[in-house]
Design a protein around this motif. Structure first.
Motif, short mmCIF file in Angstrom:
data_model
loop_
_atom_site.label_atom_id
_atom_site.label_comp_id
_atom_site.label_asym_id
_atom_site.label_seq_id
_atom_site.Cartn_x
_atom_site.Cartn_y
_atom_site.Cartn_z
N LEU A 141 0.82 -1.21 0.00
CA LEU A 141 0.00 0.00 0.00
C LEU A 141 0.85 1.26 0.00
O LEU A 141 0.49 2.26 -0.63
N ASP A 142 2.01 1.21 0.66
CA ASP A 142 2.94 2.35 0.63
C ASP A 142 3.46 2.59 -0.78
O ASP A 142 3.58 3.74 -1.23
N GLU A 143 3.78 1.53 -1.50
CA GLU A 143 4.26 1.67 -2.88
C GLU A 143 3.17 2.18 -3.80
O GLU A 143 3.43 3.00 -4.69
N ILE A 144 1.94 1.71 -3.59
CA ILE A 144 0.81 2.23 -4.37
C ILE A 144 0.68 3.73 -4.14
O ILE A 144 0.50 4.50 -5.09
N LYS A 145 0.83 4.14 -2.90
CA LYS A 145 0.73 5.57 -2.56
C LYS A 145 1.85 6.37 -3.24
O LYS A 145 1.63 7.49 -3.72
N LYS A 146 3.05 5.82 -3.31
CA LYS A 146 4.16 6.51 -3.97
C LYS A 146 3.86 6.72 -5.45
O LYS A 146 4.14 7.79 -6.01
N ILE A 147 3.31 5.70 -6.09
CA ILE A 147 2.96 5.82 -7.51
C ILE A 147 1.86 6.86 -7.68
O ILE A 147 1.93 7.71 -8.59
N GLU A 148 0.86 6.83 -6.82
CA GLU A 148 -0.21 7.83 -6.88
C GLU A 148 0.35 9.24 -6.71
O GLU A 148 -0.02 10.16 -7.45
N ASP A 149 1.21 9.42 -5.73
CA ASP A 149 1.78 10.73 -5.46
C ASP A 149 2.61 11.23 -6.64
O ASP A 149 2.55 12.41 -7.00
N ALA A 150 3.37 10.35 -7.26
CA ALA A 150 4.19 10.73 -8.41
C ALA A 150 3.30 11.16 -9.58
O ALA A 150 3.55 12.19 -10.22
N LEU A 151 2.25 10.39 -9.86
CA LEU A 151 1.35 10.74 -10.95
C LEU A 151 0.61 12.04 -10.66
O LEU A 151 0.48 12.90 -11.53
N ASP A 208 1.63 14.50 -8.81
CA ASP A 208 2.61 15.58 -8.95
C ASP A 208 2.80 15.95 -10.42
O ASP A 208 2.82 17.12 -10.78
N VAL A 209 2.92 14.95 -11.27
CA VAL A 209 3.10 15.19 -12.71
C VAL A 209 1.87 15.89 -13.29
O VAL A 209 1.99 16.84 -14.06
N ILE A 210 0.68 15.45 -12.91
CA ILE A 210 -0.54 16.05 -13.43
C ILE A 210 -0.66 17.51 -13.03
O ILE A 210 -0.95 18.38 -13.86
N TYR A 211 -0.40 17.82 -11.76
CA TYR A 211 -0.55 19.20 -11.29
C TYR A 211 0.56 20.11 -11.81
O TYR A 211 0.30 21.23 -12.23
N LYS A 212 1.78 19.63 -11.81
CA LYS A 212 2.89 20.48 -12.26
C LYS A 212 2.84 20.77 -13.76
O LYS A 212 3.31 21.80 -14.20
N ASN A 213 2.28 19.84 -14.52
CA ASN A 213 2.22 20.00 -15.97
C ASN A 213 0.84 20.39 -16.46
O ASN A 213 0.61 20.45 -17.67
N ASN A 214 -0.08 20.63 -15.53
CA ASN A 214 -1.44 21.08 -15.84
C ASN A 214 -2.11 20.16 -16.88
O ASN A 214 -2.63 20.62 -17.90
N ILE A 215 -2.08 18.87 -16.61
CA ILE A 215 -2.65 17.88 -17.52
C ILE A 215 -4.11 17.65 -17.10
O ILE A 215 -4.42 16.69 -16.40
N LYS A 216 -4.98 18.50 -17.54
CA LYS A 216 -6.38 18.47 -17.11
C LYS A 216 -7.19 17.34 -17.73
O LYS A 216 -8.14 16.87 -17.12
N TYR A 217 -6.83 16.92 -18.94
CA TYR A 217 -7.66 15.94 -19.64
C TYR A 217 -7.71 14.59 -18.93
O TYR A 217 -8.64 13.81 -19.16
N LEU A 218 -6.74 14.30 -18.09
CA LEU A 218 -6.76 13.03 -17.36
C LEU A 218 -7.72 13.06 -16.18
O LEU A 218 -8.15 12.03 -15.69
N GLY A 219 -8.06 14.25 -15.72
CA GLY A 219 -8.87 14.37 -14.51
C GLY A 219 -7.95 14.41 -13.30
O GLY A 219 -6.72 14.41 -13.43
N TYR A 220 -8.55 14.43 -12.13
CA TYR A 220 -7.73 14.56 -10.92
C TYR A 220 -7.96 13.45 -9.91
O TYR A 220 -7.40 13.48 -8.83
N ASN A 221 -8.79 12.46 -10.23
CA ASN A 221 -8.95 11.32 -9.34
C ASN A 221 -7.88 10.29 -9.70
O ASN A 221 -8.03 9.52 -10.66
N ILE A 222 -6.81 10.29 -8.94
CA ILE A 222 -5.63 9.49 -9.27
C ILE A 222 -5.95 7.99 -9.29
O ILE A 222 -5.49 7.27 -10.17
#
Length: 134
Positions: A5-15, A17-31
């Protein structure tokens, strides 16, 4: 289980971060939903972390999950393993070529984010090879 579950959380956090920093709106925000749609990329990343894991595919051949130490996981956590079987070579090929994948640009950014915070080397093996697109 907590390690998984910790590793799942790391992957979620990385994705995230990428979505918010790069303003990738088309993917949505529910990781978790994003990782469920792009479950092949999720399974690929998790299989890099847990080398003894097995890629599983559901009976309808439209979702994959990862078996780690006898428990089956997707982005939401534990999954009912009765609906899944171990993916054979043909099914792994189908996952590579037929499942949805995040763009290479997004995956490169996620991999970079994951690699900067860990000693593990992440990759994505459940993705079709650009040289063999058929």
């Amino acid at each position: 289980m907590n390690e998984v579950l910790d590793e799942i959380k790391k992957i979620e956090d990385a994705l995230e971060d990428v979505i918010y920093k790069n303003n990738i709106k088309y993917l949505g925000y529910n990781i978790k939903d994003i990782l469920t749609v792009y479950d092949a990329d999720f399974c690929s990343l998790m299989s890099d972390i847990f080398k003894e894991s097995k890629i599983m595919i559901n009976k309808d051949n439209n979702k994959c999950a990862i078996m780690i130490d006898g428990s089956l996981y997707n982005a939401y956590g534990l999954v009912n393993e009765n609906d899944y079987t171990i993916a054979n070579a043909e099914q792994l090929g189908y996952i590579q070529k037929g499942f949805f994948h995040l763009s290479e640009d997004i995956m490169e950014k996620v991999l970079y984010k994951l690699n900067e915070n860990t000693k593990l080397s992440y990759s994505y093996k459940l993705r079709k090879n650009r040289k063999n697109l058929t």
